[in-house]
Enzyme design. Structure first.
Site, mmCIF file in Angstrom:
data_model
loop_
_atom_site.group_PDB
_atom_site.id
_atom_site.type_symbol
_atom_site.label_atom_id
_atom_site.label_comp_id
_atom_site.label_asym_id
_atom_site.label_seq_id
_atom_site.Cartn_x
_atom_site.Cartn_y
_atom_site.Cartn_z
ATOM 1 N N ASP A 59 0.800 -1.222 0.000
ATOM 2 C CA ASP A 59 0.000 0.000 0.000
ATOM 3 C C ASP A 59 0.836 1.276 0.000
ATOM 4 O O ASP A 59 0.617 2.177 -0.787
ATOM 5 C CB ASP A 59 -0.918 -0.038 1.225
ATOM 6 N N ASP A 62 4.466 0.447 4.149
ATOM 7 C CA ASP A 62 4.366 -0.809 4.895
ATOM 8 C C ASP A 62 4.213 -1.976 3.921
ATOM 9 O O ASP A 62 4.308 -1.819 2.709
ATOM 10 C CB ASP A 62 3.179 -0.752 5.872
ATOM 11 N N TYR A 211 -7.882 2.100 6.948
ATOM 12 C CA TYR A 211 -8.715 2.522 5.823
ATOM 13 C C TYR A 211 -10.187 2.298 6.128
ATOM 14 O O TYR A 211 -10.880 1.534 5.465
ATOM 15 C CB TYR A 211 -8.291 1.800 4.536
ATOM 16 N N GLU A 406 5.128 9.757 4.323
ATOM 17 C CA GLU A 406 4.829 8.452 3.729
ATOM 18 C C GLU A 406 4.213 8.620 2.348
ATOM 19 O O GLU A 406 3.324 9.436 2.133
ATOM 20 C CB GLU A 406 3.883 7.642 4.621
#
Length: 442
Positions: A59, A62, A211, A406
């Site tokens: 994703d 990670d 999410y 990120e």
């Protein structure tokens, strides 16, 4: 005659964006893998559950494979190829774009093990985020989670249906058998999501911290139906999209963001484009209501709404929220660029409270957002787009500051077509400049 060097190399940005998806690959990597520092990983995914879930995309930073943002990523990659295939091909990147899409859809085919079963996630966010390691060396849990008739997830099923339907359009001419297979899965998934309704995060608790489906599933069902209509030309899906327009919020919600969670702005803009076709005139009243909401989104990005506009940083960047703001900037840049082309081709203007806006002004603003994104910061992870600065343009480049640092697949996906469009525009400008007669200056 002197021609100044481009401030930003959109061709290089396009190439790097597609390289980024190779960096994010999970599974057994092919012989033509260009990002050589990556290798096979996650080769036992699904083994404990007796299914083959090898493949797909990690994703972000990670090693979890989250179904909802992955599906949205593939939908956006497909949409960007549908809208800007010519420009991407001229830049020499079409084959790489198709590979990026197929890497995702191959995984979705595996994850959709029966008509009413879709594997939603592989990996555990909690243990994964406590452990810094390469995906090739993973020691964290690879538990897999699914939705089914007893544990529905209409949002996930709807988005995955949209991704596979959009991808089926992309592959229709070059790989018709694969296109047909994707469409078959998309239709089954949509039927599953519509018949067994529920939010996926209510049945898969582990996803809530990462999410959660805040907007619910109604936007994804409308979104899935519209993409299936685009892919099949079957009136059943258009009727669904029209008849559910009010009940599912399609003509009710006026949005200022478009993301992996909230699809309303995207489907409203797609719907408004249907109005130019004669065969859709019978649904004109509802489609006009969709267009009204689409224009609210576009005008709010352009700061031309009466009251509700998207905030901007002092440097001119759209600012929706603190966490990973760039995802909203990249989707806005895509929707604005795509709609600019639509207005140009249909000889229309965008009507906002602050006055009418032509296609050139819209594209100019989208370009300003892309130029801010490209900026002077070098990226080690080639093609990655990080979360980005705060509302004052401040950016702290620390590993612990993951709200800003990120990168995510769905940040980069919408920009592929925008880079290609801007590259074409700059190439045309350079060509025009070269053909200008030389004029002496004193």
């Amino acid at each position: 005659m002197h021609i100044s060097r481009l401030a930003f190399d959109y061709g290089d940005a396009l190439k790097k964006s597609l390289l980024y998806f190779e960096s994010q690959r999970s599974g057994r990597l092919p012989y033509n893998q260009r990002v050589a520092w990556r290798h096979h990983s996650g080769l036992t995914d699904g083994l404990e559950q007796g299914v083959d879930l090898v493949g797909g995309y990690y994703d972000a930073g990670d090693h979890v494979k989250f179904g909802l943002p992955m599906a949205f990523t593939v939908t956006m990659l497909s949409w960007t190829v549908i809208e800007f295939q010519h420009q991407i091909a001229i830049a020499g990147e079409l084959e790489h774009a198709l590979e990026a899409i197929k890497w995702g859809t191959d995984y979705f085919i595996k994850a959709h093990t029966s008509p009413n079963v879709l594997w939603a996630e592989v990996g555990d966010g909690d243990t994964d985020h406590y452990c810094w390691q390469r995906p090739e060396d993973m020691t964290t849990s690879r538990q897999a989670y699914k939705i089914d008739e007893n544990n529905p997830g209409s949002d996930l099923a709807g988005e995955t249906a949209a991704a596979m339907a959009a991808a089926s359009i992309v592959f229709k001419k070059t790989n018709p058998h694969y296109s047909h297979l994707l469409l078959h899965h998309a239709q089954q998934l949509f039927e599953f999501g519509d018949k067994y309704r529920g939010k996926y995060d209510e049945n898969i608790g582990v996803v809530k911290n990462y999410y959660a489906s805040v907007s619910g599933y109604k936007d994804e069902l409308l979104w899935g139906a519209l993409w299936l209509y685009k892919a099949t030309d079957n009136e059943i899906y258009l009727e669904y999209f029209i008849n559910k327009a009010h009940f599912f919020g399609g003509i009710g919600w006026a949005m200022t963001e478009f993301s992996w969670d909230v699809k309303y702005a995207g489907l409203q803009i797609m719907a408004s484009k249907l109005l130019v076709e004669e065969k859709h005139r019978k649904h004109g009243e509802t489609l006009e209501q969709y267009r009204s909401k689409a224009e609210h989104y576009l005008c709010s990005c352009l700061n031309k709404n009466n009251g509700t506009n998207v905030d901007r940083t002092p440097g001119g960047l759209l600012h929706i929220r603190q966490w990973n703001n760039m995802q909203y900037v990249s989707t806005a840049a895509f929707l604005l660029t795509m709609y600019s082309d639509f207005l140009q081709n249909s000889n229309q203007k965008l009507n906002c409270h602050g006055g009418s806006v032509d296609h050139e002004e819209i594209l100019g603003f989208a370009k300003s957002q892309v130029d801010y994104i490209l900026g002077p910061n070098p990226n080690v992870l080639v093609g990655a787009l990080v979360g980005g600065p705060d509302c004052q343009d401040n950016f702290t480049d620390l590993r612990s500051n993951y709200m800003q640092t990120e990168a995510c697949t769905y940040n980069t996906a919408p920009l592929v077509g925008v880079f290609a469009k801007l590259l074409q525009m700059e190439d045309q400008k350079s060509h025009d400049d070269l053909n200008q007669p030389l004029v002496a200056s004193f």
